[in-house]
Structures are given as structure tokens and as C-alpha cells.
Design a protein around this motif. Structure first.
Motif, PDB file in Angstrom:
ATOM      1  N   MET A  10     -25.143  -5.467  -8.370  1.00  0.00           N
ATOM      2  CA  MET A  10     -26.465  -5.816  -7.848  1.00  0.00           C
ATOM      3  C   MET A  10     -27.012  -4.698  -6.961  1.00  0.00           C
ATOM      4  O   MET A  10     -28.204  -4.383  -7.011  1.00  0.00           O
ATOM      5  N   GLU A  11     -26.145  -4.082  -6.166  1.00  0.00           N
ATOM      6  CA  GLU A  11     -26.572  -2.991  -5.310  1.00  0.00           C
ATOM      7  C   GLU A  11     -27.022  -1.791  -6.140  1.00  0.00           C
ATOM      8  O   GLU A  11     -28.036  -1.161  -5.847  1.00  0.00           O
ATOM      9  N   HIS A  13     -28.193  -1.854  -9.176  1.00  0.00           N
ATOM     10  CA  HIS A  13     -29.442  -2.231  -9.833  1.00  0.00           C
ATOM     11  C   HIS A  13     -30.610  -2.073  -8.867  1.00  0.00           C
ATOM     12  O   HIS A  13     -31.655  -1.506  -9.223  1.00  0.00           O
ATOM     13  N   GLU A  14     -30.449  -2.585  -7.654  1.00  0.00           N
ATOM     14  CA  GLU A  14     -31.512  -2.470  -6.654  1.00  0.00           C
ATOM     15  C   GLU A  14     -31.777  -1.006  -6.292  1.00  0.00           C
ATOM     16  O   GLU A  14     -32.935  -0.588  -6.169  1.00  0.00           O
ATOM     17  N   ALA A  15     -30.731  -0.221  -6.121  1.00  0.00           N
ATOM     18  CA  ALA A  15     -30.898   1.191  -5.770  1.00  0.00           C
ATOM     19  C   ALA A  15     -31.648   1.940  -6.863  1.00  0.00           C
ATOM     20  O   ALA A  15     -32.499   2.787  -6.583  1.00  0.00           O
ATOM     21  N   GLU A  18     -35.518  -0.336  -7.482  1.00  0.00           N
ATOM     22  CA  GLU A  18     -36.458  -0.387  -6.359  1.00  0.00           C
ATOM     23  C   GLU A  18     -36.585   0.920  -5.592  1.00  0.00           C
ATOM     24  O   GLU A  18     -37.635   1.217  -5.048  1.00  0.00           O
TER      25      GLU A  18
END
Length: 95
Positions: A10-11, A13-15, A18
Motif C-alpha cells: 500500500m505504501e 502504491h501511494e508513493a 500520489e
């Protein structure tokens, strides 16, 4: 271990989505993904080793009170990976 790997996914993916952080985004991006990815790989290997030790103990009764080196080695490896994460967390996220 599974929760850690999911949160790492998840980290990442966000990095990427976003913040646009990639391996080619400079020194921080490549260092971040190398350090955390290498640690994630070792977490996956530790989970595999502990799963094998659990299967060996449940199915074959391979361990006795005097002969349990496989489990002991896997346990030491897992704790080493934990200590490395504390250092990574300090240097990557806090400092």
C-alpha cells in the motif's frame, strides 16, 4: 509478516500514484525502494522459513527437545529482520 508486506504494498502504491516516487526519481526514490524492498524480501523469506518449520513440526514431528536447530535458526533470522526494521524505520522515516 503478511500484514507488513500488505502495508508495504500500500505504501509503494501511494508513493507511486500520489507522489510520483519511482526508482528513477532521484537518490531518495532509489534508496527508499532499495532499502524497504530488500527488507520486504527478507520478511517474505523469514515467513517462508517459519512456515516450513511449522509444517515440519506438525506433519513430521521433526523436532525434539534436543534437536530443533532449524526452528532456532529461523527464529534468530526473524528477530534479526525485526532489528533491521527498527534501524530502517529510524533512518528512512524519522531522520
Amino acid at each position: 509478516g503478511m500484514i507488513f508486506l500488505y502495508l508495504q504494498y500500500m505504501e509503494y502504491h501511494e508513493a507511486y500514484v500520489e507522489f510520483g516516487l519511482t526508482l528513477h526519481a532521484g537518490v531518495y526514490g532509489s534508496t527508499f525502494f532499495m532499502l524497504t524492498g530488500f527488507h520486504g524480501f527478507h520478511v517474505a523469506m523469514g515467513m517462508t522459513m517459519l512456515l516450513i518449520q511449522w509444517l515440519r513440526s506438525v506433519r513430521g514431528g521433526h523436532f525434539t527437545a534436543d534437536d530443533h536447530f532449524g526452528f532456532e535458526a529461523s527464529s534468530w533470522y526473524w528477530h534479526f529482520v525485526d532489528v533491521v526494521w527498527v534501524m530502517l524505520f529510524l533512518f528512512v522515516y524519522i531522520l
